[in-house]
Scaffold this active site. Structure first.
Site, PDB file in Angstrom:
ATOM      1  N   ASP A 128       0.915  -1.267  -0.106  1.00 55.13           N
ATOM      2  CA  ASP A 128       0.048  -0.175  -0.089  1.00 55.13           C
ATOM      3  C   ASP A 128       0.883   1.176  -0.049  1.00 55.13           C
ATOM      4  O   ASP A 128       0.680   2.217   0.763  1.00 55.13           O
ATOM      5  CB  ASP A 128      -0.880  -0.016   1.103  1.00 55.13           C
ATOM      6  CG  ASP A 128      -1.876  -1.230   1.176  1.00 55.13           C
ATOM      7  OD1 ASP A 128      -2.194  -1.864   0.255  1.00 55.13           O
ATOM      8  OD2 ASP A 128      -2.050  -1.740   2.378  1.00 55.13           O
ATOM      9  N   GLU A 164     -11.493   1.258  -4.030  1.00 57.76           N
ATOM     10  CA  GLU A 164     -10.885   1.605  -3.021  1.00 57.76           C
ATOM     11  C   GLU A 164      -9.531   2.131  -3.077  1.00 57.76           C
ATOM     12  O   GLU A 164      -9.001   2.443  -4.393  1.00 57.76           O
ATOM     13  CB  GLU A 164     -10.438   0.602  -1.865  1.00 57.76           C
ATOM     14  CG  GLU A 164      -9.758  -0.688  -2.390  1.00 57.76           C
ATOM     15  CD  GLU A 164      -9.797  -1.967  -1.648  1.00 57.76           C
ATOM     16  OE1 GLU A 164     -10.580  -1.921  -0.500  1.00 57.76           O
ATOM     17  OE2 GLU A 164      -8.993  -2.999  -2.101  1.00 57.76           O
TER      18      GLU A 164
END
Length: 572
Positions: free
Chosen positions: A67, A243
């Protein structure tokens, strides 16, 4: 391989996050001293693809660095990653050229900021976003903390290498928040959320929501929320898990970039455009702009699960994107976890496109003009097949040494002979802080060793190495006692069920060297009583339980220097 690594709904539901609790106290029994740690990678992909002088490797951060988010102030780039229940949390790196990266610390380095004491290994910190606001010369890190009842939160600083503020809890639900600062000084937050009640059309149906952000109060403006994307690029196709949103501005237009497809084999990155920060956002006709989902599963030098990206513009107007992806071994195991990759981005047209992001990825990239690859030199992180050695005698331990669920300083003392570990009254299977000092696994084929000075006083004491995927999936290789004899033991824990693989009585007169050697999926646990000649314990064993596709979760595997005063391994 499963499309979603685990039951995502569980981890996205805050009601399932355990409440925070106090750290366990350190016991007063015998301590263990670890010294002369060595980790050496030997992956075939690097042996088969040596670097030329004008090349560098991607991933730029090997091992569990998922991430990624990136920002820039002047000529300095800063990058952060998810850390889940690892402590300290949110590792932060800096670079001046996007190739050579140096860790400058962690964003969340205090118990007051990180409430993960009772969290599962894949709870805690999800998908941090870092952005620099030129209007007030301040860096912001915004994330979701699935622990301690915190949820979405923000911290800030003037200097990322000199500590961050206390946590400001944000008043909205959902996950993956990111902040955007417009040219007029206004700020906005975008994030993933559930559709309005009663409108969910299928499992995985999510929306992207936007809020106005009050920079004086560091809080979203109540009532300003608006859904800017429903479902994804094409709702009729039932896209899942839109997302990881980020907003960018270029040539007066606003661009919203998101991950879509779940963080497994269908992962991708998609892009939308608008004339206004609040939309409407129109998807590009050539989506996705990054994915590895279209290629044969048995392809050579496989990179997969690519997505969850962030873009950065260089001072000379070039663009690059950082993103997560995996490199499974020959049995499709994902022991290293999700790593940080980089690619140049072509934004000469209306929409950005990752260069070579829609073809099978290669391990090497061309260096940007004028950049020298310092690979592991001068304090920069190494790439490829490197060796990392640490005598463990420096009072300022390297930032790569982390703990689980609590500060490493609560159980270690650095001495001239090495790191003394004072064991907690918990073992590696506990949902609690554990007395283990962890190093991230960064290769599929590796050799690691450490010298251990330890004489247990009872069967409740154990010290050694743990290969740790989670509290319910791990190996423990260490020394303990039964009656008046010392034993070396190897235990495998799968789905929380433990099995003794092997044990052997040893003569413990001085230090012991413990070694783990892995060749792709096969792991061997060896020990030496004379510092030279190694003996195997338990034969080769499978690394399957150290893989995300078997164990679930979002993390890669860790190598821990571990001790406990609550040992439950009984030698034969």
């Amino acid at each position: 391989m499963r499309q979603n690594i685990m039951n995502l709904a569980f981890f996205r539901n805050k009601t399932n996050v355990l409440a925070a609790a106090a750290l366990l106290s350190v016991t007063s029994i015998s301590a263990q001293t670890f010294s002369d740690f060595t980790y050496r990678g030997n992956d075939k992909i690097y042996n088969d693809n040596p670097l030329k002088p004008d090349e560098f490797y991607s991933p730029i951060l090997q091992g569990c660095y998922p991430d990624p988010s990136i920002t820039r102030k002047g000529e300095d780039y800063y990058l952060v990653n998810s850390s889940f229940s690892m402590f300290p949390g949110v590792p932060i790196f800096t670079s001046k050229d996007l190739v050579n990266w140096k860790q400058v610390g962690h964003v969340l380095d205090r118990p007051s900021q990180l409430k993960v004491e009772k969290s599962g290994v894949s709870h805690g910190i999800y998908a941090p976003d870092i952005k620099y606001n030129k209007h007030n010369d301040t860096f912001y890190m915004i994330t979701t903390q699935f622990a301690g009842g915190i949820g979405n939160m923000v911290v800030k600083t003037k200097d990322p290498s000199k500590g961050w503020s206390e946590v400001q809890k944000l008043n909205f639900e959902g996950i993956d928040p990111a902040i955007f600062f417009d040219d007029d000084g206004k700020a906005y937050i975008v994030h993933n959320d559930a559709p309005p009640q009663g409108t969910e059309q299928y499992n995985g149906h999510r929306v992207i929501k936007m809020w106005d952000y009050d920079l004086e109060k560091d809080q979203v403006v109540a009532g300003s929320d608006k859904i800017i994307v429903n479902g994804g690029v094409d709702l009729s196709q039932k896209p899942i898990w839109i997302e990881g949103p980020h907003i960018y501005k270029k040539n007066g237009k606003y661009y919203l970039m998101c991950a879509e497809g779940g963080t497994g084999g269908n992962h991708s990155e998609v892009i939308f455009m608008s004339d206004s920060p609040k939309g409407p956002y129109v998807p590009a006709g050539n989506n996705p702009i990054l994915t590895q989902r279209y290629f044969p599963k048995d392809r050579k030098e496989k990179v997969d699960w690519a997505g969850h990206a962030d873009l950065i513009e260089t001072p000379d107007g070039q663009y690059y994107g950082v993103f997560l992806a995996i490199r499974p071994n020959e049995k499709n195991r994902v022991n290293k976890g999700r790593e940080t990759f980089i690619l140049p981005v072509d934004w000469s047209g209306k929409y950005p496109v990752f260069q070579n992001g829609l073809v099978p990825m290669k391990p090497k990239l061309k260096l940007p003009a004028g950049v020298q690859n310092q690979n592991g030199q001068n304090g920069f992180f190494p790439n490829g097949n490197f060796t990392y050695s640490d005598k463990l005698t420096d009072k300022n331990l390297d930032y790569r040494w982390i703990a689980m669920r609590g500060p490493r300083e609560s159980f270690i003392t650095v001495t001239k002979n090495g790191v003394k570990v004072n064991p907690f009254e918990t073992n590696i299977k506990a949902l609690a802080p554990v007395s283990a000092l962890f190093h991230k696994l960064q290769h599929e084929s590796f050799e690691t060793s450490v010298t251990l000075d330890f004489k247990p006083k009872s069967e409740k004491e154990l010290a050694g190495i743990t290969c740790y995927q989670s509290e319910t999936f791990n190996y423990v290789f260490g020394i303990t006692k039964k009656d008046k004899d010392f034993y070396i033991v190897l235990e495998r824990t799968e789905k929380g069920q433990s099995k003794l693989i092997a044990s052997e009585k040893i003569s413990l007169s001085k230090t012991v060297k413990l070694q783990v050697v892995a060749d792709k999926d096969e792991h061997s646990f060896n020990y030496s009583l004379d510092g030279k000649n190694y003996k195997n314990l338990g034969g080769p064993v499978s690394g399957d339980i150290l893989s995300t596709d078997v164990a679930g979760g979002f993390t890669g595997s860790l190598i821990g220097l571990y001790s406990t005063s609550s040992n439950d391994i009984i030698p034969n």
